[in-house]
Design a protein around this motif. Sequence first.
Motif, short mmCIF file in Angstrom:
data_model
loop_
_atom_site.label_atom_id
_atom_site.label_comp_id
_atom_site.label_asym_id
_atom_site.label_seq_id
_atom_site.Cartn_x
_atom_site.Cartn_y
_atom_site.Cartn_z
N GLY A 11 0.81 -1.21 0.00
CA GLY A 11 0.00 0.00 0.00
C GLY A 11 0.85 1.26 0.00
O GLY A 11 0.57 2.21 -0.73
N THR A 14 2.29 1.67 -3.43
CA THR A 14 1.25 2.16 -4.34
C THR A 14 1.01 3.64 -4.13
O THR A 14 0.84 4.41 -5.08
CB THR A 14 -0.06 1.38 -4.13
N GLY A 15 1.01 4.06 -2.87
CA GLY A 15 0.83 5.47 -2.56
C GLY A 15 1.93 6.33 -3.14
O GLY A 15 1.69 7.44 -3.62
N TYR A 18 1.12 6.91 -6.62
CA TYR A 18 0.14 7.99 -6.73
C TYR A 18 0.83 9.35 -6.63
O TYR A 18 0.43 10.32 -7.29
CB TYR A 18 -0.90 7.89 -5.60
N TYR A 141 5.85 -2.07 -8.12
CA TYR A 141 5.54 -0.98 -7.19
C TYR A 141 6.78 -0.56 -6.39
O TYR A 141 6.95 0.61 -6.07
CB TYR A 141 4.43 -1.40 -6.23
N GLY A 246 -1.97 5.59 0.36
CA GLY A 246 -1.71 4.23 -0.11
C GLY A 246 -1.92 3.19 0.98
O GLY A 246 -2.51 2.13 0.73
N SER A 250 -5.03 0.42 1.11
CA SER A 250 -4.67 -1.00 0.98
C SER A 250 -5.10 -1.80 2.19
O SER A 250 -5.73 -2.86 2.05
CB SER A 250 -3.15 -1.12 0.79
N ARG A 265 -11.98 0.65 -1.94
CA ARG A 265 -10.80 1.51 -2.10
C ARG A 265 -11.22 2.93 -2.46
O ARG A 265 -10.72 3.91 -1.90
CB ARG A 265 -9.87 0.95 -3.17
N THR A 269 -10.75 6.54 -0.42
CA THR A 269 -10.19 7.74 -1.03
C THR A 269 -11.14 8.92 -0.89
O THR A 269 -10.73 10.04 -0.55
CB THR A 269 -9.89 7.50 -2.52
#
Length: 293
Positions: A11, A14-15, A18, A141, A246, A250, A265, A269
């Motif tokens: 997570g 992934t953040g 972003y 990632y 993230g 996650s 998800r 957000t």
Amino acid sequence: MAYFLELLINGALTGLMYSLVALGIVLIYKSAGVPNLAQGAMVMLGAYATWVLAAWVGLPVYLAMAVAAVLMFGFGLLSERFLLRRMVGQPVIMIVMLTLGLEIFLRGFGPGLLGAAPKSLDLGINLMPVIIGDVFINRAYLIGGVVAVGLIALSLLFFRTRLGTKLRAVSDDHVSSWAVGISVERAIGVSWGLAGVAAVVAGALWGSVQGVDWTLSALLFPAIAVVILGGLDSIYGVLLGGLLLGVLGSVIPGYVDPMVGGGTRDVVTSLVILATILIRPHGMFGREDIERV
């Protein structure tokens, strides 16, 4: 415990991915003072440009990324020259709507010109996960997170240079910047160009993970959450806001999705955006401007 750590680490990475998208929004806001709602489509366009140069022209993929970065820098300059500059003196909301219109146009133009089917973009990343004990870490990632941290660090250094200082001055006060000889139009154009370069990096990395198609433009939604959470004018906020979003996006769905059937998800957000606006409208690290009335 291993499952939680896996959600937490993937997570966070992934953040950071972003954050690559959100970085373009902050770069423009730090000079123009306007949120760029076209950044999602610019990420998509950067990915399409990389794919075309690699698949059709035959350039090595990283050379294709470099050429695409030059092209997107030019796209940013042209966008400022022929779109944003015409809006000088207009209410800020109209400029925001212009960027939203550009987002919608590009979101349809790219797939309409090159086809809506997802296109494979191979950056040579080994997709086998990194295994630490019982924890599986997404390698793509992981690499994307490292690139994001590096690019954000470069952005912090850039705003300490002479040109970066000019961009910050333009953001603070356009009129005063003109008065001391700073070309406001050129400074804003450079910020749009830099946002285009960031869009190529983000688009190529995300495109290698999920394919190159119109859905890359949907990254605008989590990117907006990142900049709202971190602060529209804060590069530090991009980094920490991306990490926090993230992790929340996650860990919470990882436990809640099996109970409700998925789809939480985007709910997480949305709640992050709403909570931040209600509790701390300028974000964690954004500048709070107080005006005398």
